[in-house]
Design an enzyme around this catalytic site. Structure first.
Site, PDB file in Angstrom:
ATOM      1  N   HIS A 189       0.838  -1.243   0.177  1.00 13.04           N
ATOM      2  CA  HIS A 189      -0.136  -0.038  -0.139  1.00 13.04           C
ATOM      3  C   HIS A 189       0.994   1.254   0.008  1.00 13.04           C
ATOM      4  O   HIS A 189       0.251   2.424  -0.580  1.00 13.04           O
ATOM      5  CB  HIS A 189      -1.040   0.089   1.220  1.00 13.04           C
ATOM      6  CG  HIS A 189      -2.100  -1.117   1.075  1.00 13.04           C
ATOM      7  ND1 HIS A 189      -3.271  -0.712   1.585  1.00 13.04           N
ATOM      8  CD2 HIS A 189      -2.290  -1.955   0.265  1.00 13.04           C
ATOM      9  CE1 HIS A 189      -4.202  -1.416   1.178  1.00 13.04           C
ATOM     10  NE2 HIS A 189      -3.764  -2.415   0.430  1.00 13.04           N
TER      11      HIS A 189
ATOM     12  N   HIS B 174      -2.190 -12.315  -2.108  1.00 14.28           N
ATOM     13  CA  HIS B 174      -3.392 -12.866  -1.390  1.00 14.28           C
ATOM     14  C   HIS B 174      -2.768 -14.286  -0.905  1.00 14.28           C
ATOM     15  O   HIS B 174      -3.606 -15.053  -0.764  1.00 14.28           O
ATOM     16  CB  HIS B 174      -4.669 -12.768  -2.105  1.00 14.28           C
ATOM     17  CG  HIS B 174      -4.994 -11.254  -2.204  1.00 14.28           C
ATOM     18  ND1 HIS B 174      -5.814 -11.102  -3.161  1.00 14.28           N
ATOM     19  CD2 HIS B 174      -4.729 -10.286  -1.452  1.00 14.28           C
ATOM     20  CE1 HIS B 174      -6.187  -9.802  -2.880  1.00 14.28           C
ATOM     21  NE2 HIS B 174      -5.316  -9.268  -1.954  1.00 14.28           N
TER      22      HIS B 174
END
Length: 726
Positions: A106, A267
């Site tokens: 991020h 993920h």
């Protein structure tokens, strides 16, 4: 009692009558000029990140400090930290790997290739808005977990580097082999004000994917890093998310394969957190009370941490080994049938309906659950193009590992500029096309070579305007955000820059300079182009009666066409360049705002921008040879005539049409048109801040100062990409 009696009585008791109300009397409080004039030109953007905000001082040398770092000792400490679960924020499955990967992702994921802004290179996740971004919930905990390590190593490692290195170590400690790591990200000490996050006033306002292609925005919703994991506008539809995914990852310069690899790789480890309703979550760090000490999102749901943690509101665990690297993401994605369900917080997600309970609980070893996926994860199965790539990775885990390693490296280093800026022992040797690689220097001109080249350029027949224009066209592509562009490489002579409309006049000088290079047999074209600007500026100053020396640092090299990604370099083509009085589109902001934007990309201050525009105008460096802003009758002479005539009240200005893009300056007495101008010219008389600077240069005693300031700013632009000179 009268008002005057009230005042008299309060004064008599020693109280100031004006300090009795409840108004905020602190500095900066109250109505501001931007409240009154919200469209006021943002000249302040050119004053960011000065030494006044830097506690380390202007003499601090990060590269020098980093050289003292025990790099592998730092990595060892980070590895230990990963499994040192803290009671104030317990680690899922005893590992912070997923949290640190998300923090690094991020931080880097704000990068936009359209304008080069955002990214991990400045440690901006420490500041608003990113420290309180809805998509960054709980990353305050990740940064706080790192504090003891940052405290230990001090200024030998920047926060910006530490964030990314922590993500790398998390991957490595989970069994993944990364592509490498390049340090060199220097911290800043205040928020970036120049990044356009969008016009929306409410968090999570949806944007159509088509809009993302026309604006420098990185996410499909205000406050997200990429896309809404529940699908566009919480639609819950995997297939409809494909366009949004391509738009956002495409804006970072990622293709479909890189996109699939990044989503799946990101993920493979960790989980999302949605133990209960998000209504239990308190204010973000910027809004949290002072006693929270920079932390936010305190939860009243259960213990608020661990098994009760709420972050996104989604409660998803993708793989059977959430702390160890695997190919389970793809195996689960294609092995099971997925049904839409909701998390305990009510967020839309998918569950493998036909799967056994094979997913370990993060805090209770006796519990298992079924695999779960985000809406956008299933896009990789149901979008035809993404599916092809995903099935290839399913059947070839090594190909997936290689793709993710390279994509992760690109993601986390995309805004650092050329590889020459990387430092540290784990910098990969391979040159990558997105790094805009350059060949190694093979010759550095001597002082005599430079003298001979200057004579050849001066005798070439090129005018001052042509000499200045070609040098500016080459150097002014530089972007301070991602350190791309600039004169090194002479890519002005390559595609696509050679065909840009803004460079049409400038490139006409290239054949002459290429001939000089060929005859010299030694110097690079890149050096000769910049040297042409030196000759032009020195000639113009001499014509104004001043003998000056424009500093020149040789050592540039010439890039090859195969080292130049045409598609990525197209993004450097300016929408506007107010320094050359160029504007391609009228549907994007105002001309004067785009001038500020360009100046900020060139890391210029307001005085530097002012001096350069004034000088470029009298040197006749408009992109099309027009007379707009050329407020002089002695073109090619480095005078302060631009400022003198702009501020002369003998002239009044009127727009030539309703667009108010071009103007005529008429003599107030005779009505004769004396000058023409663009908004990029008149702003130096209109805007109060820029006028104040222009008045300095228009003064009768300012000519020498103006020339000195112009030369300093000119040399700065010519050397913006000379990282070897740092």
């Amino acid at each position: 009692m009268s008002t005057s009696d009230d005042i008299h009585n309060t004064t008599a008791t020693g109280k100031c009558p004006f300090h009795q109300g409840g108004h905020d009397q602190s500095a900066g409080a109250g109505t501001t000029t931007r409240d009154w004039w919200p469209n006021q030109l943002r000249v302040d953007l050119l004053n960011q990140h000065s030494n006044r905000s830097n506690p380390l001082g202007e003499d601090f040398d990060y590269r020098k400090e980093f050289s003292k770092l025990d790099y592998y000792g730092l990595k060892k400490d980070l590895k230990a930290l990963l499994t040192e679960s803290q009671p104030w924020w317990p680690a899922d499955w005893g590992s912070y790997a997923g949290l640190f990967i998300r923090m690094a992702w991020h931080g880097a994921g704000t990068y936009r290739s359209i304008d080069g802004r955002g990214g991990a290179g400045r440690g901006q996740q420490r500041f608003a808005p990113l420290n309180s971004w809805p998509d960054n919930v709980s990353l305050d905990k990740a940064r706080r977990l790192l504090w003891p390590i940052k405290q230990k190593y001090g200024q030998k490692i920047s926060w910006a580097d530490l964030f990314i290195l922590a993500g790398n170590v998390a991957l490595e400690n989970s069994g993944f082999r990364t592509f490498g790591f390049g340090a060199g990200r220097e911290d800043v000490w205040e928020p970036d004000l120049d990044v356009n996050w969008g016009d929306e006033k409410a968090w999570l306002t949806h944007r159509h994917p088509e809009a993302l292609a026309k604006a420098p925005l990185g996410a499909t919703e205000m406050g997200l890093i990429y896309v809404n994991p529940e699908g566009p506008d919480h639609s819950g539809e995997p297939l409809s998310a494909a366009a949004a995914i391509r738009a956002t990852f495409g804006n970072m310069g990622m293709n479909d394969e890189e996109t699939v690899a990044l989503i799946a790789g990101g993920h493979t480890l960790g989980k999302t957190h949605g133990a209960g309703p998000t209504s239990n979550v308190g204010p973000d760090p910027e809004a949290a009370p002072i006693e929270e000490q920079g932390l936010g999102w305190a939860s009243t749901y259960g213990s608020g941490v661990g098994a009760d943690a709420i972050t996104s509101g989604l409660e998803v665990v993708w793989t059977q080994t959430p702390t160890q690297w695997s190919n389970y993401f793809f195996e689960n994605l294609f092995k099971y049938e997925w049904v839409q369900t909701r998390s305990p917080a009510g967020a839309i997600q998918f569950e493998a309906v036909d799967a056994p309970e094979i997913i370990p609980d993060p805090f209770d070893p006796s519990k298992k659950r079924k695999p779960t996926m985000l809406v956008t994860d299933l896009t990789l199965r149901f979008d035809p193009e993404f599916e092809k790539i995903s099935r290839r990775f399913l059947n070839d885990p090594q190909a997936f590992n290689e793709a993710f390693a390279r994509a992760w490296f690109k993601l986390t280093h995309r805004d650092m500029g050329p590889k020459s800026r990387y430092i540290g022992p784990e910098v990969p040797k391979e040159d990558l096309i997105w790094q805009d690689p350059l060949p190694q220097p093979i010759y550095n001109p001597t002082e005599q070579d430079i003298i001979d080249l200057k004579f050849a350029i001066a005798d070439s027949g090129l005018s001052v305007s042509e000499l200045v224009s070609v040098a500016w066209a080459s150097a002014s592509t530089f972007r301070g955000g991602d350190k791309r562009g600039g004169a090194n490489g002479a890519r002005l002579a390559l595609m696509p820059q050679r065909d840009w409309d803004v460079n049409a006049a400038a490139v006409r000088a290239l054949p002459v300079l290429e001939k000089i290079q060929k005859e010299s047999g030694k110097a690079s074209l890149a050096d000769i182009i910049v040297l042409a600007g030196v000759v032009g500026v020195e000639k113009a100053a001499s014509a104004a009666g001043l003998s000056i020396h424009v500093p020149f640092a040789p050592g540039r090299v010439d890039a090859r066409q195969d080292q130049t990604d045409i598609e990525m370099f197209e993004l450097l083509e300016p929408i506007a360049d107010g320094f050359r009085n160029y504007r391609a589109r009228l549907d994007v902001s105002t001309t004067e705002s785009l001038l500020i934007d360009k100046a900020q990309q060139l890391t210029l201050t307001a005085p530097e921008m002012t001096a350069l525009v004034g000088g470029m105008r009298v040197l006749g460096a408009n992109f099309d040879g027009s007379k707009n802003g050329v407020f002089t009758d002695r073109v090619g002479v480095l005078s302060n005539d631009f400022f003198v005539n702009l501020l002369d009240m003998r002239y009044e200005w009127k727009a030539t049409d309703e667009s108010k893009e071009l103007f005529e300056g008429r003599d107030r007495e005779t009505g004769e048109v004396k000058f023409t101008a663009s908004r990029a010219d008149l702003v130096f008389g209109s805007n109060s801040v820029l006028r104040a600077v222009a008045e300095v240069y228009a003064s009768s005693d300012a000519h020498e100062k103006f020339v000195k300031d112009f030369v300093a700013a000119w040399v700065k632009v010519m050397n913006l990409d000379r990282f070897d000179l740092l």
